[in-house]
Design an enzyme around this catalytic site. Structure first.
Site, PDB file in Angstrom:
ATOM      1  N   ILE A  18       0.840  -1.206   0.000  1.00  0.00           N
ATOM      2  CA  ILE A  18       0.000   0.000   0.000  1.00  0.00           C
ATOM      3  C   ILE A  18       0.876   1.257   0.000  1.00  0.00           C
ATOM      4  CG2 ILE A  18      -1.963   1.162   1.090  1.00  0.00           C
ATOM      5  CD1 ILE A  18      -2.676  -1.556   2.383  1.00  0.00           C
ATOM      6  N   SER A 122      -6.597  -0.829  10.644  1.00  0.00           N
ATOM      7  CA  SER A 122      -7.146  -2.022  10.002  1.00  0.00           C
ATOM      8  C   SER A 122      -8.537  -2.332  10.527  1.00  0.00           C
ATOM      9  CB  SER A 122      -6.211  -3.186  10.320  1.00  0.00           C
ATOM     10  OG  SER A 122      -6.821  -4.403   9.990  1.00  0.00           O
ATOM     11  N   TYR A 146      -2.019  -8.792  16.028  1.00  0.00           N
ATOM     12  CA  TYR A 146      -1.934  -7.785  14.971  1.00  0.00           C
ATOM     13  C   TYR A 146      -2.990  -6.695  15.174  1.00  0.00           C
ATOM     14  CZ  TYR A 146      -2.837  -5.523  10.532  1.00  0.00           C
ATOM     15  OH  TYR A 146      -3.080  -4.572   9.578  1.00  0.00           O
ATOM     16  N   LYS A 150      -2.705  -2.469  16.266  1.00  0.00           N
ATOM     17  CA  LYS A 150      -3.299  -1.346  15.529  1.00  0.00           C
ATOM     18  C   LYS A 150      -4.190  -0.518  16.456  1.00  0.00           C
ATOM     19  CE  LYS A 150      -1.331  -1.946  11.609  1.00  0.00           C
ATOM     20  NZ  LYS A 150      -0.435  -0.929  11.050  1.00  0.00           N
TER      21      LYS A 150
END
Ligand code: UDP
Length: 332
Positions: A18, A122, A146, A150
């Site tokens: 990205i 996310s 994960y 975030k």
């Protein structure tokens, strides 16, 4: 309004999927960019801006040097580990890279008075959704280390905003997919874990089959539902979010998705249509940590940022991914 000269945007993770597409979008708008990446998963040749620094966010000295050497006004922060499964198996890498790395970045910014940051967040911050589509104020119960990294960083940013006046926006991506339609850069993970490239690799014959992770979900065809958003549309959203941040009018977080969900079986079907090839499918057990359905409510990004995804059809997204894959594997 053209971007001011002599001011640069630091893009961390600029050699990644990205990040590299966002640099391409920034350059096309006339922004001056410096990319930073440790090249642990990124590709040097994907960095389209001239200025590149190979450095790790855990190296505080190197970070501070970047802020001394370049006239950085804003940061777009992509550098992070991103695989849910790996984060469950090895959370230490995630807490160091994603949390400590971001803290280091924020302190290097503060030392130089840099006060604008766009943060890669996310849909993983939400966990199992209570409602579909998911609005930004939906409860946050991440299911993996994960997702927790975030969410933690979003909370840190909110505290830094209150205490130090830092300006930030967190962009919560749903499932990034597709590749630059001009074919200059694209999706390239090694090993690949994402659905669309895996299905296309099966179409290409570089893998024998695609395994569906779970066919007993409470969805119409029993497979998971995801909201696939084109990487070029994500890149565009970063530029818009940065501009809104500079006007001092940005919300803390925006969902980035199309608002339409597609099942794993549907994705495979569309890949068959787009490629015109056989794709062998094996039905397997669920993958731990996968919510049954993740679909964005992107209304806020559309209304406040004026964001309008260009690639709204799954066929178009898959077509750009396929073009890129043919190129990556040398037209088999
Ligand atoms: N998936 C699958 N087979 C694969 C890879 C993924 O069935 O080989 C499923 C996965 O269980 C999830 C969806 O495809 O429901 C999207 O997974 P991906 O890893 O692409 O993205 P995530 O949703 O984890 O961010």
């Amino acid at each position: 309004m053209s971007p001011p000269k002599g001011e640069m945007i630091l893009v961390t993770g600029g050699a990644g999927y990205i990040g590299s597409h966002t640099i391409k979008a920034l350059l096309s708008r006339g922004y001056e960019v410096v990319a930073l990446d440790n090249l642990s998963v990124g590709h040097r040749e994907f960095v389209l801006c001239e200025e590149f620094v190979e450095a790790d966010l855990l190296d505080r000295e190197a970070l501070e040097r970047v802020f001394r050497e370049y006239p950085i006004r804003s940061v777009i922060h992509f550098a992070a580990r991103t695989a849910v499964g790996e984060s469950v198996e090895n959370p230490e890498i995630y807490y160091y890279n994603n949390v400590v790395g971001t803290l280091n970045l924020l302190s290097a910014m503060r030392k130089r008075g840099v006060e604008e940051i766009v943060f890669s967040s996310s849909a993983a911050v939400y966990g199992d959704p209570e409602q579909i589509p998911i609005p930004e104020d939906h409860p946050k119960r991440p299911k993996s280390p994960y997702g927790r990294t975030k969410l933690m960083m979003e909370e840190v940013l909110a505290d830094y905003a209150r205490a130090y006046g830092i300006g930030y926006v967190a962009l919560r991506y749903f499932n990034a997919a597709g590749s630059d339609p001009e074919g200059v850069i694209g999706e390239w993970h090694d090993p690949e874990t994402h659905l669309i490239p895996i299905v296309l690799e099966a179409a290409l014959g570089v893998r024998d089959y695609v395994e569906i992770f779970g066919t007993d979900y409470p969805t119409p065809d029993g497979t998971c539902i995801r909201d696939f958003i084109h990487v070029v549309d994500l890149a565009e959203a970063h530029v818009l979010a940065l501009e809104r941040l500079r006007e001092g009018r940005a919300s803390p977080a925006y969902n980035l998705g199309t608002g339409v969900g597609h099942s794993v079986r549907k994705v495979i079907e569309v890949c068959r249509e787009v490629t015109g090839r056989e794709i062998r499918v094996v039905e397997g057990p669920r993958r731990p940590g996968d919510p049954p359905a993740l679909v964005a409510d992107p209304t806020k990004a559309e209304q406040e940022l004026g964001w309008e995804p260009r690639f709204t059809e799954l066929e178009e997204i898959v077509a750009t991914a396929w073009e890129w894959m043919l190129k990556l594997y040398g037209h088999r």
